[in-house]
Design an enzyme around this catalytic site. Structure first.
Site, PDB file in Angstrom:
ATOM      1  CD  GLU A   1      -9.693  -3.502  18.348  1.00  0.00           C
ATOM      2  OE1 GLU A   1     -10.618  -3.568  17.533  1.00  0.00           O
ATOM      3  OE2 GLU A   1      -9.293  -4.474  18.993  1.00  0.00           O
TER       4      GLU A   1
ATOM      5  CG  ASP B   1      -9.822  -5.992   7.912  1.00  0.00           C
ATOM      6  OD1 ASP B   1     -10.208  -5.077   7.169  1.00  0.00           O
ATOM      7  OD2 ASP B   1      -9.515  -7.119   7.494  1.00  0.00           O
TER       8      ASP B   1
ATOM      9  CG  ASP C   1      -9.140  -3.664  13.434  1.00  0.00           C
ATOM     10  OD1 ASP C   1      -8.316  -3.345  14.309  1.00  0.00           O
ATOM     11  OD2 ASP C   1      -9.174  -4.792  12.909  1.00  0.00           O
TER      12      ASP C   1
END
Lengths: 170, 170
Positions: free
Chosen positions: A72, A144, A12
């Site tokens: 992501e 995260d 992420d």
């Protein structure tokens, strides 16, 4: 053919904090390997912060030897400056696993939410709850790192679906 | 103290084409070393394209051994998707020289235009004309290579100004 466990690295990306999570898939069994964050010094020059993200992710790949990676595809609807910052961190997050020979998949946040919780509009808390259920040994300390595990789970699910559909197509 | 010629790498990042240009500064003398573009395959996966940019720029640093780098801080006022794409390429363009130990400066397009032509609102053609004047041996084949040379010239100018002001401040 002997079944082989596959390790997946989820990322992420973010300029300030880049979350990462590694899961292992063995057939239908999913297990937690590790997770964490690469944190950059917001007083450092941009290029130096990108080197921190790079070196952090190279370390993760070295330590946990994942076979595949998923990042992501964060959507930002704020100002262009925030999007550019995210893009820069994301460029490095995509580069590192690709350069080290891993395939790199991308998943939109809605796809991650839908895969992990069943709905594309899930709240953060729902995602955390599903991660606790799917990976009981995981205890991500930050949002995260949890998001990175959710991306890794999403890739585990989608690659299995692809493999199954390839089997049935024969 | 013996004066040492300094090589500067200028980079104009882009996902499709990343321009690069190397100039040498020896006191007030500026000379052309090389320029070109790293072109990515727009049918390839994003991560693969970023690896192409990375490897191309690593090759340039290896071939021409610059001491310092400068990257254009391109401003994009188009959609978020274009900004994110540019950001990803830019992340790699900033990462490569920093990781190889070069200092990396950033210059806004207006600052580049103003340094090279004297006005922040110069046309592309004016910039090309000034590059021909300042670096007679340079014949950049593409706009991105010309822009990269303009960034390198800008850094040459600004670092000299910084060194001069440091001398006078003593």
């Amino acid at each position: 053919m002997a079944r082989q466990a596959i390790r997946i690295l989820g990322i992420d990306p973010g300029l300030r904090r880049t979350g990462w999570g590694v899961v292992e898939v063995d057939g239908t069994r999913l297990s937690f390997v590790a997770c964490g964050s690469v944190v950059t010094d917001d007083k450092a020059a941009l290029a130096v912060r990108l080197v921190t993200i790079h070196d952090g992710l190279v370390g993760v790949v070295g330590d946990f030897a994942p076979h595949e990676a998923a990042v992501e595809a964060t959507f930002v609807n704020r100002d262009a400056s925030a999007t550019l910052k995210l893009g820069q961190a994301r460029g490095v997050a995509l580069l590192v696993p690709a350069r080290l020979g891993l395939t790199v998949a991308e998943y939109a946040p809605n796809s991650v939410k839908k895969t992990v919780t069943g709905t594309g509009h899930a709240e953060k808390a729902q995602i955390r709850a599903m991660i606790r259920y799917l990976l009981p040994k995981a205890a991500p300390k930050t949002a995260d790192a949890a998001d990175a595990l959710a991306v890794a789970i999403t890739h585990a699910h989608h690659r299995r679906a692809r493999i199954l559909s390839a089997c049935y197509a024969r």
